[in-house]
Design an enzyme around this catalytic site. Structure first.
Site, mmCIF file in Angstrom:
data_model
loop_
_atom_site.group_PDB
_atom_site.id
_atom_site.type_symbol
_atom_site.label_atom_id
_atom_site.label_comp_id
_atom_site.label_asym_id
_atom_site.label_seq_id
_atom_site.Cartn_x
_atom_site.Cartn_y
_atom_site.Cartn_z
ATOM 1 N N ASP A 232 -13.728 5.293 2.304
ATOM 2 C CA ASP A 232 -12.454 5.329 3.066
ATOM 3 C C ASP A 232 -11.909 6.620 3.355
ATOM 4 O O ASP A 232 -11.298 7.002 4.128
ATOM 5 C CB ASP A 232 -11.770 4.149 2.712
ATOM 6 C CG ASP A 232 -10.564 3.670 3.428
ATOM 7 O OD1 ASP A 232 -10.594 3.820 4.878
ATOM 8 O OD2 ASP A 232 -9.199 3.657 3.224
ATOM 9 N N ASP A 233 -11.833 7.512 1.986
ATOM 10 C CA ASP A 233 -11.261 8.707 2.100
ATOM 11 C C ASP A 233 -11.981 9.517 2.712
ATOM 12 O O ASP A 233 -11.463 10.596 3.768
ATOM 13 C CB ASP A 233 -11.168 9.150 0.629
ATOM 14 C CG ASP A 233 -10.610 8.409 -0.359
ATOM 15 O OD1 ASP A 233 -9.226 7.995 -0.056
ATOM 16 O OD2 ASP A 233 -11.004 7.929 -1.259
ATOM 17 N N GLU B 184 -13.665 4.214 -3.444
ATOM 18 C CA GLU B 184 -11.992 4.468 -2.884
ATOM 19 C C GLU B 184 -11.438 5.609 -3.986
ATOM 20 O O GLU B 184 -11.717 5.362 -5.389
ATOM 21 C CB GLU B 184 -11.181 3.130 -3.073
ATOM 22 C CG GLU B 184 -9.722 3.293 -2.671
ATOM 23 C CD GLU B 184 -9.671 3.592 -1.141
ATOM 24 O OE1 GLU B 184 -8.970 4.320 -0.585
ATOM 25 O OE2 GLU B 184 -10.626 3.178 -0.428
ATOM 26 N N ASP B 185 -11.070 6.731 -3.701
ATOM 27 C CA ASP B 185 -10.401 7.728 -4.661
ATOM 28 C C ASP B 185 -11.114 8.255 -5.823
ATOM 29 O O ASP B 185 -10.537 8.137 -6.702
ATOM 30 C CB ASP B 185 -8.986 7.100 -5.025
ATOM 31 C CG ASP B 185 -7.717 6.815 -4.063
ATOM 32 O OD1 ASP B 185 -8.120 7.455 -2.818
ATOM 33 O OD2 ASP B 185 -6.638 6.164 -4.353
ATOM 34 N N ASN C 206 -0.826 11.815 1.285
ATOM 35 C CA ASN C 206 -0.012 10.442 0.993
ATOM 36 C C ASN C 206 0.370 10.640 -0.699
ATOM 37 O O ASN C 206 -0.454 11.476 -1.124
ATOM 38 C CB ASN C 206 -0.856 9.253 0.973
ATOM 39 C CG ASN C 206 -1.043 8.501 2.443
ATOM 40 O OD1 ASN C 206 -0.145 8.744 3.109
ATOM 41 N ND2 ASN C 206 -2.291 8.013 2.858
ATOM 42 N N LYS D 283 -6.048 -2.527 -1.322
ATOM 43 C CA LYS D 283 -6.933 -2.473 -0.331
ATOM 44 C C LYS D 283 -7.595 -3.799 0.189
ATOM 45 O O LYS D 283 -7.807 -3.977 1.332
ATOM 46 C CB LYS D 283 -8.047 -1.401 -0.360
ATOM 47 C CG LYS D 283 -7.771 -0.079 -0.308
ATOM 48 C CD LYS D 283 -7.957 0.280 1.107
ATOM 49 C CE LYS D 283 -7.170 1.590 1.563
ATOM 50 N NZ LYS D 283 -7.948 2.843 1.328
ATOM 51 N N TYR E 172 0.894 -1.178 -0.138
ATOM 52 C CA TYR E 172 -0.041 -0.009 -0.023
ATOM 53 C C TYR E 172 0.923 1.282 0.020
ATOM 54 O O TYR E 172 1.984 1.414 -0.596
ATOM 55 C CB TYR E 172 -1.091 -0.183 1.144
ATOM 56 C CG TYR E 172 -2.121 0.849 0.793
ATOM 57 C CD1 TYR E 172 -3.123 0.415 -0.157
ATOM 58 C CD2 TYR E 172 -2.595 1.899 1.493
ATOM 59 C CE1 TYR E 172 -4.072 1.131 -0.712
ATOM 60 C CE2 TYR E 172 -3.680 2.540 1.012
ATOM 61 C CZ TYR E 172 -4.560 2.581 0.241
ATOM 62 O OH TYR E 172 -5.543 3.106 -0.257
ATOM 63 N N ARG F 143 -8.871 10.210 -8.669
ATOM 64 C CA ARG F 143 -8.015 11.112 -7.587
ATOM 65 C C ARG F 143 -7.087 9.991 -6.766
ATOM 66 O O ARG F 143 -7.521 9.749 -5.519
ATOM 67 C CB ARG F 143 -9.053 11.861 -6.460
ATOM 68 C CG ARG F 143 -8.215 12.955 -5.865
ATOM 69 C CD ARG F 143 -8.956 13.321 -4.444
ATOM 70 N NE ARG F 143 -9.051 12.269 -3.687
ATOM 71 C CZ ARG F 143 -8.363 11.619 -2.740
ATOM 72 N NH1 ARG F 143 -7.328 11.961 -2.497
ATOM 73 N NH2 ARG F 143 -8.815 10.713 -2.058
#
Length: 588
Positions: A302-303, A279-280, A444, A207, A136, A189
């Protein structure tokens, strides 16, 4: 010398028709077909011999016993030595440590996952602190950037605009039926790296490997999905090795309809209780999707929610060191996107529950800075909807240092995705205003962190409590060693997911996220605090995940959102019993 067709052995082809040529008996005509003719891709369905060794779910490599080799037609296909799983693990870790480039380690681990699933997860569980940065952040970011070049074998499902109207059929192509967790991205993103389009698949794959390793969800119950609606990344559009649609991103109604078809197909194919983790996604889509589907599906971002929960856990734990409550603090965020506003909202909710004050009041303890400066009420008309609750009464402030001096926060949190924005001036101002400033540089990968651990400790003369999104090594300052905390979502989402699955949850609620935060904070020991840590070490992650799962499940039952009845008496033991074990199985 010549021979007649009658003299040729029956397993040798002697046919002069034009074809590709193969040399042995061609029962189905593949070798005799011309290149423009269609052939049927026949495969064996018996898990023995070569097919057993090629199946990552069952392959044990050199760990097949002599008895298993005889029974499953493997004798002669492997060298004679029989190795235990532990010896295989030591050998692989030795080999991995020879690589000096992190991306090479990533590729070696992905190769292992594709050929020996149980050994991959055994390796990851037993060496989690060493391998987590490889599978990750930060290494997965580089892997996504180069995914087209390193792409070898598809992992997960790719659903592109070409499949509009038949997404349900595409989902049915996936061989596993009992899916419990889907991680899906549209690649717009990726971490702090921007639009990587179809190459964002590295994120769902990474993930879900952590859902299994850290949370104990069976690999066969996990499904990584990339939604390909195009990309606006010019470099990718002009890259001959790019693996996705070479067109600009679909937006507006076309995008919304495509995602709606996807969400409906997921529910139709896998049922009410499948967890869909977004996610993203870009900010605007992330908030809209979560808002739209949280009332009809089991969804989690999750973000927004995972980051919020893990940061809140660190803040709760830090209060034990500081001897304060959350309500005693003033919070300042750099970054007002998914992560920033998600964390801010969960902090406000926690303070509201602790003090009994309405959430509109507790929000006033929290200030956000975006690219245009401090978010204040005079800007409200021009703000995106998710920023509006944070527009408080104050004169405009153009930059972060101005905001630090004006607001005098006790906690500074970075979610900007822009590296080195916590400058020496900013950090020193935090140290001037606070005896023990709390500084969290969460962006990150490591290159995008707002400041490094060394900078935070040096500029505050060792007085800061520091946490980051990506890992930093311990720092020596003035004869003392400081251990930076990592506010890694991996603490939360595996345990949260396990808790939702084992209780049969049908919806995710903020109270479940609070329960996860409190459970994680409770795992931090006095010894951890003595080393300046506000998170427990990853070496205990499965135990941590079991405790988080139990707390989340308890809250799910309490809210009446659980469908797995009756409720187990000991939820921690039940969570541990649900966890996948990567130890090799013996075959008949």
């Amino acid at each position: 010398m010549g021979s007649t067709p009658a003299e040729v052995p029956c397993d040798v082809v002697s046919d002069n028709r034009s074809g590709v040529g193969g040399g042995i008996s061609d029962v189905y005509g593949e070798d005799l077909a011309t290149l423009d003719q269609l052939v049927t891709p026949w495969v064996s369905s018996v898990a023995s011999g070569y097919s057993l060794m090629r199946d990552p779910r069952y392959n044990k490599g050199l760990a097949f016993t002599d008895k298993e080799r005889d029974a499953h037609y493997l004798t002669g296909l492997l060298p004679p030595v029989v190795l235990s799983q532990e010896v295989q693990e030591r050998k692989l870790m030795h080999n991995l440590r020879q690589y000096t480039v992190p991306l090479q380690r990533y590729m070696a681990l992905m190769d292992l996952q594709e050929r020996n699933e149980r050994l991959f997860y055994k390796l990851l569980i037993d060496n989690v602190e060493e391998l987590l940065p490889v599978v990750y952040t930060p290494t997965v970011g580089e892997a996504c950037q180069k995914y087209g070049s390193i792409f070898r074998k598809p992992q997960g499902l790719y659903i592109s605009l070409k499949e509009k109207g038949k997404i349900l059929e595409v989902l049915k192509n996936w061989p596993q039926r009992g899916i419990q967790v889907i991680v899906v991205t549209d690649g717009e993103r990726i971490l702090g790296l921007g639009d990587l389009g179809c190459q964002g698949m590295g994120i769902p794959v990474g993930k879900l490997s952590l859902y299994t390793a850290l949370g104990g969800i069976r690999p066969s119950a996990c499904l990584p999905i990339t939604i390909d609606v195009g990309t606006n990344n010019e470099k990718l559009l002009n890259d001959e090795f790019y693996i996705g649609l070479k067109q600009r991103r679909a937006t507006g109604q076309e995008y919304a309809e495509f995602l709606h078809e996807f969400m409906c197909a997921v529910k139709q194919n896998y049922g009410e209780k499948v967890l869909v983790q977004f996610e993203d996604f870009a900010n605007h889509n992330a908030f809209d999707l979560l808002s739209k589907y949280s009332t009809s599906h089991l969804v989690f971002n999750d973000d927004i929610q995972g980051t919020a929960s893990v940061v809140l856990a660190g803040l709760i734990a830090a209060q034990k060191v500081l001897g304060k409550s959350l309500a005693d603090h003033t919070f300042l965020f750099l970054g007002a996107g998914e992560a920033g506003t998600g964390i801010a909202e969960l902090i406000a909710l926690k303070i509201s529950k602790e003090t009994g004050a309405p959430i509109d009041e507790t929000r006033k303890k929290i200030w956000l800075v975006d690219s245009k400066g401090l978010i204040v009420s005079s800007r409200k008309e021009s703000l995106q909807h998710f920023k509006q609750p944070w527009a408080h009464e104050h004169e405009p402030v153009k930059n972060l240092i101005g905001a630090v001096n004006a607001i005098k926060p006790t906690v500074l949190i970075g979610t900007s995705g822009v590296g080195q924005t916590f400058t020496q001036e900013v950090v020193e101002a935090m140290a001037t205003n606070n005896e023990t400033p709390l500084i969290l540089a969460l962006s990150n990968p490591t290159s995008q962190a707002e400041c490094t651990a060394e900078q935070a400790y040096t500029w505050t003369k060792g007085r800061a409590i520091f946490g980051s999104g990506s890992p930093f090594d311990p720092v020596e300052y003035d004869g003392k060693t400081y251990f930076p905390g990592q506010a890694n979502n991996c603490y939360i989402f595996p345990g949260l997911g396990l808790g939702l699955i084992m209780s049969g949850a049908i919806r995710v609620r903020d109270d479940m996220l609070l329960a996860a935060s409190e459970a994680l904070a409770a795992q931090v020991t006095e010894e951890n605090f003595a080393n300046g840590l506000i998170y427990p070490p990853f070496s205990n992650i499965r135990e941590i995940s079991a405790n988080i799962a139990a707390s989340v499940a308890a809250k799910t039952y309490e809210l009446g959102l659980a469908s797995n009845l009756p409720r187990p008496k000991d939820l921690v033991k039940f969570a541990e019993s649900c966890m996948y074990s990567p130890v090799y199985r013996n075959y008949r």
